[in-house]
Design a protein around this motif. Structure first.
Motif, PDB file in Angstrom:
ATOM      1  N   GLY A  75      -6.126   1.345 -18.400  1.00  0.00           N
ATOM      2  CA  GLY A  75      -5.763   2.766 -18.475  1.00  0.00           C
ATOM      3  C   GLY A  75      -5.498   3.369 -17.103  1.00  0.00           C
ATOM      4  N   VAL A  76      -6.341   3.049 -16.132  1.00  0.00           N
ATOM      5  CA  VAL A  76      -6.146   3.578 -14.778  1.00  0.00           C
ATOM      6  C   VAL A  76      -4.844   3.044 -14.188  1.00  0.00           C
ATOM      7  CG1 VAL A  76      -7.053   3.545 -12.419  1.00  0.00           C
ATOM      8  CG2 VAL A  76      -8.594   3.988 -14.333  1.00  0.00           C
ATOM      9  N   LEU A  77      -4.579   1.747 -14.354  1.00  0.00           N
ATOM     10  CA  LEU A  77      -3.328   1.180 -13.849  1.00  0.00           C
ATOM     11  C   LEU A  77      -2.113   1.808 -14.528  1.00  0.00           C
ATOM     12  CD1 LEU A  77      -4.268  -2.588 -13.529  1.00  0.00           C
ATOM     13  CD2 LEU A  77      -3.784  -0.996 -11.659  1.00  0.00           C
ATOM     14  N   PHE A  78      -2.217   2.104 -15.813  1.00  0.00           N
ATOM     15  CA  PHE A  78      -1.105   2.741 -16.530  1.00  0.00           C
ATOM     16  C   PHE A  78      -0.864   4.163 -16.017  1.00  0.00           C
ATOM     17  CE2 PHE A  78       0.634   5.163 -20.154  1.00  0.00           C
ATOM     18  CZ  PHE A  78       1.829   4.478 -20.301  1.00  0.00           C
ATOM     19  N   ILE A  79      -1.926   4.923 -15.816  1.00  0.00           N
ATOM     20  CA  ILE A  79      -1.782   6.286 -15.284  1.00  0.00           C
ATOM     21  C   ILE A  79      -1.195   6.235 -13.877  1.00  0.00           C
ATOM     22  CG2 ILE A  79      -3.090   8.315 -14.494  1.00  0.00           C
ATOM     23  CD1 ILE A  79      -4.931   7.858 -16.937  1.00  0.00           C
ATOM     24  N   LEU A  80      -1.631   5.267 -13.077  1.00  0.00           N
ATOM     25  CA  LEU A  80      -1.098   5.091 -11.733  1.00  0.00           C
ATOM     26  C   LEU A  80       0.391   4.753 -11.797  1.00  0.00           C
ATOM     27  CD1 LEU A  80      -2.116   5.136  -8.837  1.00  0.00           C
ATOM     28  CD2 LEU A  80      -2.664   2.720  -9.057  1.00  0.00           C
ATOM     29  N   LEU A  82       2.526   5.586 -14.171  1.00  0.00           N
ATOM     30  CA  LEU A  82       3.272   6.787 -14.559  1.00  0.00           C
ATOM     31  C   LEU A  82       3.455   7.740 -13.384  1.00  0.00           C
ATOM     32  CD1 LEU A  82       1.795   7.610 -18.086  1.00  0.00           C
ATOM     33  CD2 LEU A  82       4.001   6.561 -17.539  1.00  0.00           C
ATOM     34  N   SER A  83       2.450   7.835 -12.516  1.00  0.00           N
ATOM     35  CA  SER A  83       2.544   8.763 -11.387  1.00  0.00           C
ATOM     36  C   SER A  83       3.497   8.268 -10.308  1.00  0.00           C
ATOM     37  CB  SER A  83       1.160   8.992 -10.777  1.00  0.00           C
ATOM     38  OG  SER A  83       0.759   7.866 -10.027  1.00  0.00           O
ATOM     39  N   LEU A  84       3.831   6.982 -10.328  1.00  0.00           N
ATOM     40  CA  LEU A  84       4.683   6.421  -9.277  1.00  0.00           C
ATOM     41  C   LEU A  84       6.120   6.160  -9.729  1.00  0.00           C
ATOM     42  CD1 LEU A  84       2.169   3.887  -7.729  1.00  0.00           C
ATOM     43  CD2 LEU A  84       2.797   6.144  -6.875  1.00  0.00           C
ATOM     44  N   LEU A  85       6.511   6.690 -10.876  1.00  0.00           N
ATOM     45  CA  LEU A  85       7.851   6.423 -11.391  1.00  0.00           C
ATOM     46  C   LEU A  85       8.958   6.862 -10.430  1.00  0.00           C
ATOM     47  CD1 LEU A  85       7.539   7.174 -15.204  1.00  0.00           C
ATOM     48  CD2 LEU A  85       7.937   4.985 -14.090  1.00  0.00           C
ATOM     49  N   TYR A  86       8.730   7.888  -9.647  1.00  0.00           N
ATOM     50  CA  TYR A  86       9.766   8.386  -8.739  1.00  0.00           C
ATOM     51  C   TYR A  86       9.554   7.926  -7.301  1.00  0.00           C
ATOM     52  CZ  TYR A  86      11.093  11.185 -12.700  1.00  0.00           C
ATOM     53  OH  TYR A  86      11.489  11.586 -13.945  1.00  0.00           O
ATOM     54  N   HIS A  87       8.741   6.891  -7.112  1.00  0.00           N
ATOM     55  CA  HIS A  87       8.502   6.299  -5.799  1.00  0.00           C
ATOM     56  C   HIS A  87       8.740   4.796  -5.890  1.00  0.00           C
ATOM     57  CE1 HIS A  87       6.723   9.907  -3.998  1.00  0.00           C
ATOM     58  NE2 HIS A  87       6.240  10.120  -5.208  1.00  0.00           N
ATOM     59  N   VAL A 133      -5.669   0.918  -4.029  1.00  0.00           N
ATOM     60  CA  VAL A 133      -5.585   2.273  -3.472  1.00  0.00           C
ATOM     61  C   VAL A 133      -5.106   2.238  -2.026  1.00  0.00           C
ATOM     62  CG1 VAL A 133      -6.949   4.298  -2.815  1.00  0.00           C
ATOM     63  CG2 VAL A 133      -7.286   3.252  -5.050  1.00  0.00           C
ATOM     64  N   VAL A 134      -5.671   1.354  -1.209  1.00  0.00           N
ATOM     65  CA  VAL A 134      -5.300   1.292   0.215  1.00  0.00           C
ATOM     66  C   VAL A 134      -3.829   0.933   0.375  1.00  0.00           C
ATOM     67  CG1 VAL A 134      -5.665  -0.009   2.359  1.00  0.00           C
ATOM     68  CG2 VAL A 134      -7.628   0.831   1.060  1.00  0.00           C
ATOM     69  N   LEU A 135      -3.374  -0.117  -0.323  1.00  0.00           N
ATOM     70  CA  LEU A 135      -1.972  -0.519  -0.178  1.00  0.00           C
ATOM     71  C   LEU A 135      -1.015   0.539  -0.719  1.00  0.00           C
ATOM     72  CD1 LEU A 135      -2.069  -4.351  -0.930  1.00  0.00           C
ATOM     73  CD2 LEU A 135      -1.869  -3.204   1.274  1.00  0.00           C
ATOM     74  N   LEU A 136      -1.384   1.215  -1.789  1.00  0.00           N
ATOM     75  CA  LEU A 136      -0.507   2.263  -2.309  1.00  0.00           C
ATOM     76  C   LEU A 136      -0.481   3.483  -1.392  1.00  0.00           C
ATOM     77  CD1 LEU A 136      -1.086   2.036  -6.150  1.00  0.00           C
ATOM     78  CD2 LEU A 136       0.985   1.474  -4.888  1.00  0.00           C
ATOM     79  N   LEU A 137      -1.600   3.785  -0.760  1.00  0.00           N
ATOM     80  CA  LEU A 137      -1.613   4.911   0.184  1.00  0.00           C
ATOM     81  C   LEU A 137      -0.713   4.630   1.387  1.00  0.00           C
ATOM     82  CD1 LEU A 137      -5.350   6.024   0.128  1.00  0.00           C
ATOM     83  CD2 LEU A 137      -3.381   7.220  -0.851  1.00  0.00           C
ATOM     84  N   ASN A 144       0.571  11.800  -5.143  1.00  0.00           N
ATOM     85  CA  ASN A 144       0.704  11.228  -6.490  1.00  0.00           C
ATOM     86  C   ASN A 144      -0.445  10.271  -6.803  1.00  0.00           C
ATOM     87  OD1 ASN A 144       3.319  12.298  -5.913  1.00  0.00           O
ATOM     88  ND2 ASN A 144       4.091  11.124  -7.641  1.00  0.00           N
ATOM     89  N   ILE A 145      -0.776   9.441  -5.840  1.00  0.00           N
ATOM     90  CA  ILE A 145      -1.823   8.440  -6.043  1.00  0.00           C
ATOM     91  C   ILE A 145      -3.171   9.111  -6.232  1.00  0.00           C
ATOM     92  CG2 ILE A 145      -3.075   6.541  -4.950  1.00  0.00           C
ATOM     93  CD1 ILE A 145      -0.307   5.901  -3.566  1.00  0.00           C
ATOM     94  N   LEU A 146      -3.514  10.017  -5.335  1.00  0.00           N
ATOM     95  CA  LEU A 146      -4.810  10.683  -5.431  1.00  0.00           C
ATOM     96  C   LEU A 146      -4.907  11.529  -6.701  1.00  0.00           C
ATOM     97  CD1 LEU A 146      -5.479  11.645  -1.707  1.00  0.00           C
ATOM     98  CD2 LEU A 146      -6.397   9.725  -3.020  1.00  0.00           C
ATOM     99  N   GLY A 147      -3.808  12.203  -7.053  1.00  0.00           N
ATOM    100  CA  GLY A 147      -3.797  12.993  -8.282  1.00  0.00           C
ATOM    101  C   GLY A 147      -3.974  12.132  -9.521  1.00  0.00           C
ATOM    102  N   SER A 148      -3.291  10.989  -9.561  1.00  0.00           N
ATOM    103  CA  SER A 148      -3.407  10.118 -10.732  1.00  0.00           C
ATOM    104  C   SER A 148      -4.790   9.467 -10.790  1.00  0.00           C
ATOM    105  CB  SER A 148      -2.315   9.049 -10.728  1.00  0.00           C
ATOM    106  OG  SER A 148      -2.498   8.148  -9.665  1.00  0.00           O
ATOM    107  N   LEU A 149      -5.343   9.089  -9.633  1.00  0.00           N
ATOM    108  CA  LEU A 149      -6.683   8.493  -9.640  1.00  0.00           C
ATOM    109  C   LEU A 149      -7.747   9.512 -10.050  1.00  0.00           C
ATOM    110  CD1 LEU A 149      -6.588   6.187  -6.498  1.00  0.00           C
ATOM    111  CD2 LEU A 149      -6.499   5.531  -8.914  1.00  0.00           C
ATOM    112  N   LEU A 150      -7.584  10.752  -9.606  1.00  0.00           N
ATOM    113  CA  LEU A 150      -8.523  11.804 -10.013  1.00  0.00           C
ATOM    114  C   LEU A 150      -8.420  12.048 -11.518  1.00  0.00           C
ATOM    115  CD1 LEU A 150     -10.612  13.921  -9.169  1.00  0.00           C
ATOM    116  CD2 LEU A 150      -8.727  15.498  -8.801  1.00  0.00           C
TER     117      LEU A 150
END
Length: 189
Positions: A75-80, A82-87, A133-137, A144-150
């Motif tokens: 679920g967390v990977l899926f939300i992540l 979705l948040s990165l679709l435009y990156h 998280v580190v590599l995506l940051l 986007n990453i912090l918002g989706s992880l929160l």
């Protein structure tokens, strides 16, 4: 003209080997996803109630976080995702990381051993989460990453608190893994 005496030679592996590889990969995927609990069990609305107090809340969180660990990771990977679709750069990094997740967490059929130490699932989960998280940051999609992880953390915690645990059947091994530390030393043979 036909060459009846010629022995056919193949420069590529036989189809039987390919089928065996596919069958083995299919079996590993099924057994790897066996740690994931059925989504119907996870979202059984009859099992959703508010906890009776602080200790009930903590107990539910511990049990549900251990029991639905693989589901929460998906679920967390899926939300992540979705948040990165435009990156696009972040999506490429996430795709590579998902391969690591698949082979190091979801499809592993033997315990991971590093320098003579056996690494349990919880430690692999934490390590892969931090690496992700580190590599995506580093791809500059921080908000986007912090918002989706929160968002994912809030949803996971809400589910872990609200989902009753009286109808979950933890096997002894799952209880031991939930209560054990992350590293166990084994003598090298």
């Amino acid at each position: 003209m036909t060459n009846y005496g010629a022995i056919p030679t193949l420069s590529h592996p036989s189809p039987a080997v390919d089928l065996e590889y596919i069958s083995r990969a299919k079996h590993r995927i099924k057994s790897g996803l066996a740690t994931r609990r059925p989504w119907k069990v996870m979202f059984d609305f009859e099992s959703m109630t508010l906890p009776h107090g602080f200790f009930d809340t903590i107990s539910r969180m511990k049990t549900n976080l251990g029991y639905f660990r693989a589901n929460y990771a998906i679920g967390v990977l899926f939300i992540l995702f979705l948040s990165l679709l435009y990156h696009p750069t972040s999506l490429i990094v996430l795709a590579v990381l998902v391969v690591f997740w698949i082979f190091l967490y979801f499809l592993r059929d033997e315990p991971l051993k590093v320098f003579g130490y056996q690494i349990d699932d919880r430690t692999v989960l934490i390590g892969l989460s931090v690496l992700t998280v580190v590599l995506l940051l580093l791809t500059h999609a921080t908000s986007n990453i912090l918002g989706s992880l929160l968002t994912a953390a809030v949803l996971v915690l809400i589910h872990a608190v609200v989902r009753r645990t009286d109808n979950l059947f933890l096997d002894e091994e799952a209880v031991a893994v939930t209560e054990s530390s992350g590293l166990m030393s084994y003598p090298s043979s």
